[in-house]
Write a protein that holds these residues in place. Sequence first.
Motif, PDB file in Angstrom:
ATOM      1  N   MET A   3       0.843  -1.186   0.000  1.00  0.00           N
ATOM      2  CA  MET A   3       0.000   0.000   0.000  1.00  0.00           C
ATOM      3  C   MET A   3       0.888   1.250   0.000  1.00  0.00           C
ATOM      4  SD  MET A   3      -3.169   0.991   2.478  1.00  0.00           S
ATOM      5  CE  MET A   3      -2.216   1.331   3.935  1.00  0.00           C
ATOM      6  N   PRO A   4       0.534   2.275  -0.778  1.00  0.00           N
ATOM      7  CA  PRO A   4       1.334   3.491  -0.782  1.00  0.00           C
ATOM      8  C   PRO A   4       1.224   4.209   0.563  1.00  0.00           C
ATOM      9  CG  PRO A   4      -0.675   3.821  -2.036  1.00  0.00           C
ATOM     10  CD  PRO A   4      -0.619   2.372  -1.657  1.00  0.00           C
ATOM     11  N   SER A   5       2.168   5.068   0.826  1.00  0.00           N
ATOM     12  CA  SER A   5       2.124   5.828   2.069  1.00  0.00           C
ATOM     13  C   SER A   5       0.946   6.788   2.043  1.00  0.00           C
ATOM     14  CB  SER A   5       3.421   6.622   2.246  1.00  0.00           C
ATOM     15  OG  SER A   5       3.451   7.712   1.330  1.00  0.00           O
ATOM     16  N   ARG A   6       0.540   7.235   3.209  1.00  0.00           N
ATOM     17  CA  ARG A   6      -0.563   8.196   3.282  1.00  0.00           C
ATOM     18  C   ARG A   6      -0.211   9.491   2.579  1.00  0.00           C
ATOM     19  NH1 ARG A   6      -1.358   7.695   9.557  1.00  0.00           N
ATOM     20  NH2 ARG A   6      -1.113   5.460   9.639  1.00  0.00           N
ATOM     21  N   VAL A   7       1.046   9.883   2.635  1.00  0.00           N
ATOM     22  CA  VAL A   7       1.487  11.099   1.943  1.00  0.00           C
ATOM     23  C   VAL A   7       1.347  10.915   0.434  1.00  0.00           C
ATOM     24  CG1 VAL A   7       3.467  12.607   1.504  1.00  0.00           C
ATOM     25  CG2 VAL A   7       3.012  11.796   3.823  1.00  0.00           C
ATOM     26  N   LEU A  44      -0.564  24.511   7.249  1.00  0.00           N
ATOM     27  CA  LEU A  44      -0.205  23.402   8.141  1.00  0.00           C
ATOM     28  C   LEU A  44      -0.126  22.077   7.380  1.00  0.00           C
ATOM     29  CD1 LEU A  44      -2.228  24.181  11.407  1.00  0.00           C
ATOM     30  CD2 LEU A  44       0.223  24.499  10.971  1.00  0.00           C
ATOM     31  N   ALA A  45      -1.060  21.856   6.465  1.00  0.00           N
ATOM     32  CA  ALA A  45      -1.030  20.612   5.677  1.00  0.00           C
ATOM     33  C   ALA A  45       0.243  20.533   4.847  1.00  0.00           C
ATOM     34  CB  ALA A  45      -2.267  20.520   4.789  1.00  0.00           C
ATOM     35  N   ALA A  46       0.638  21.653   4.264  1.00  0.00           N
ATOM     36  CA  ALA A  46       1.867  21.677   3.458  1.00  0.00           C
ATOM     37  C   ALA A  46       3.094  21.368   4.307  1.00  0.00           C
ATOM     38  CB  ALA A  46       2.022  23.035   2.772  1.00  0.00           C
ATOM     39  N   GLN A  47       3.011  21.664   5.599  1.00  0.00           N
ATOM     40  CA  GLN A  47       4.112  21.378   6.523  1.00  0.00           C
ATOM     41  C   GLN A  47       4.008  19.971   7.108  1.00  0.00           C
ATOM     42  OE1 GLN A  47       3.621  24.568   9.365  1.00  0.00           O
ATOM     43  NE2 GLN A  47       4.474  26.106   7.982  1.00  0.00           N
ATOM     44  N   GLY A  48       2.961  19.247   6.731  1.00  0.00           N
ATOM     45  CA  GLY A  48       2.790  17.881   7.230  1.00  0.00           C
ATOM     46  C   GLY A  48       2.039  17.786   8.543  1.00  0.00           C
ATOM     47  N   ASP A  49       1.500  18.902   9.035  1.00  0.00           N
ATOM     48  CA  ASP A  49       0.732  18.903  10.280  1.00  0.00           C
ATOM     49  C   ASP A  49      -0.736  18.668   9.944  1.00  0.00           C
ATOM     50  OD1 ASP A  49      -0.503  19.274  12.721  1.00  0.00           O
ATOM     51  OD2 ASP A  49       0.319  21.287  13.078  1.00  0.00           O
ATOM     52  N   TYR A  50      -1.075  17.420   9.648  1.00  0.00           N
ATOM     53  CA  TYR A  50      -2.421  17.092   9.223  1.00  0.00           C
ATOM     54  C   TYR A  50      -3.430  17.212  10.364  1.00  0.00           C
ATOM     55  CZ  TYR A  50       0.372  15.356   5.395  1.00  0.00           C
ATOM     56  OH  TYR A  50       1.287  15.259   4.366  1.00  0.00           O
ATOM     57  N   ARG A  74     -11.081  18.497   4.320  1.00  0.00           N
ATOM     58  CA  ARG A  74     -11.068  17.766   5.589  1.00  0.00           C
ATOM     59  C   ARG A  74     -10.967  16.258   5.326  1.00  0.00           C
ATOM     60  NH1 ARG A  74     -10.114  15.302   9.313  1.00  0.00           N
ATOM     61  NH2 ARG A  74     -10.901  15.489  11.441  1.00  0.00           N
ATOM     62  N   ALA A  75     -11.622  15.776   4.264  1.00  0.00           N
ATOM     63  CA  ALA A  75     -11.507  14.359   3.890  1.00  0.00           C
ATOM     64  C   ALA A  75     -10.058  14.013   3.578  1.00  0.00           C
ATOM     65  CB  ALA A  75     -12.403  14.053   2.692  1.00  0.00           C
ATOM     66  N   GLU A  76      -9.373  14.924   2.920  1.00  0.00           N
ATOM     67  CA  GLU A  76      -7.970  14.693   2.574  1.00  0.00           C
ATOM     68  C   GLU A  76      -7.103  14.626   3.822  1.00  0.00           C
ATOM     69  OE1 GLU A  76      -7.154  17.771  -0.311  1.00  0.00           O
ATOM     70  OE2 GLU A  76      -8.728  16.999  -1.625  1.00  0.00           O
ATOM     71  N   MET A  77      -7.413  15.424   4.837  1.00  0.00           N
ATOM     72  CA  MET A  77      -6.647  15.361   6.079  1.00  0.00           C
ATOM     73  C   MET A  77      -6.928  14.035   6.795  1.00  0.00           C
ATOM     74  SD  MET A  77      -4.843  18.056   5.981  1.00  0.00           S
ATOM     75  CE  MET A  77      -4.935  17.818   4.202  1.00  0.00           C
ATOM     76  N   ALA A  78      -8.169  13.573   6.752  1.00  0.00           N
ATOM     77  CA  ALA A  78      -8.495  12.265   7.337  1.00  0.00           C
ATOM     78  C   ALA A  78      -7.739  11.157   6.606  1.00  0.00           C
ATOM     79  CB  ALA A  78     -10.003  12.027   7.292  1.00  0.00           C
ATOM     80  N   LEU A  79      -7.654  11.257   5.293  1.00  0.00           N
ATOM     81  CA  LEU A  79      -6.897  10.286   4.502  1.00  0.00           C
ATOM     82  C   LEU A  79      -5.431  10.282   4.930  1.00  0.00           C
ATOM     83  CD1 LEU A  79      -7.159   8.360   1.957  1.00  0.00           C
ATOM     84  CD2 LEU A  79      -6.301  10.299   0.654  1.00  0.00           C
ATOM     85  N   ALA A  80      -4.862  11.468   5.056  1.00  0.00           N
ATOM     86  CA  ALA A  80      -3.452  11.590   5.451  1.00  0.00           C
ATOM     87  C   ALA A  80      -3.210  11.056   6.862  1.00  0.00           C
ATOM     88  CB  ALA A  80      -3.004  13.050   5.359  1.00  0.00           C
ATOM     89  N   GLN A  81      -4.254  11.054   7.685  1.00  0.00           N
ATOM     90  CA  GLN A  81      -4.134  10.545   9.053  1.00  0.00           C
ATOM     91  C   GLN A  81      -4.496   9.062   9.155  1.00  0.00           C
ATOM     92  OE1 GLN A  81      -6.698  13.779  10.614  1.00  0.00           O
ATOM     93  NE2 GLN A  81      -5.068  14.097  12.117  1.00  0.00           N
TER      94      GLN A  81
END
Length: 144
Positions: A3-7, A44-50, A74-81
């Motif tokens: 599976m690919p990384s969340r990033v 914050l998202a660009a800095q990786g602070d999801y 917000r869905a994208e932040m949930a995905l990244a988390q």
Amino acid sequence: MPMPSRVAMLAAVRAAGARDNSVLQVHPLRSPGVAALMAQAHTLAAQGDYAGAASLLDRASRFEPHAPDILQTRAEMALAQGDWTLAQQLAQQALRRGPRFGALCARGWQTLAEVARAQRDAALQAQAGQRVAACRKSDPPSES
């Protein structure tokens, strides 16, 4: 297949929206406070602070609970988390409330494709991938 990384998953979602230049994009009028929260969340998202970005987006959604761009981001932040359930729910809400064509549409369906990939649901992943492509088929009808 690993599976690919969340990033990488988040990057795929963003790329799905970035490739769509052919569609008229409509941006909502927004209060300065909500616009500031959105801008801070993007930083914050660009800095990786999801988690920090998600918190700001949750605050923005209290003012505009049905805004599809806030729901999708917000869905994208949930995905990244790694919160597949929340990412799926929010992307579906954004798709129901948002445009049927364009970048936001493509990002929503790509989010669902990434969730399906994470859940190893190849059929749903393929179906969502087809819908991403459909978001780009938006040539206006001829007026003749």
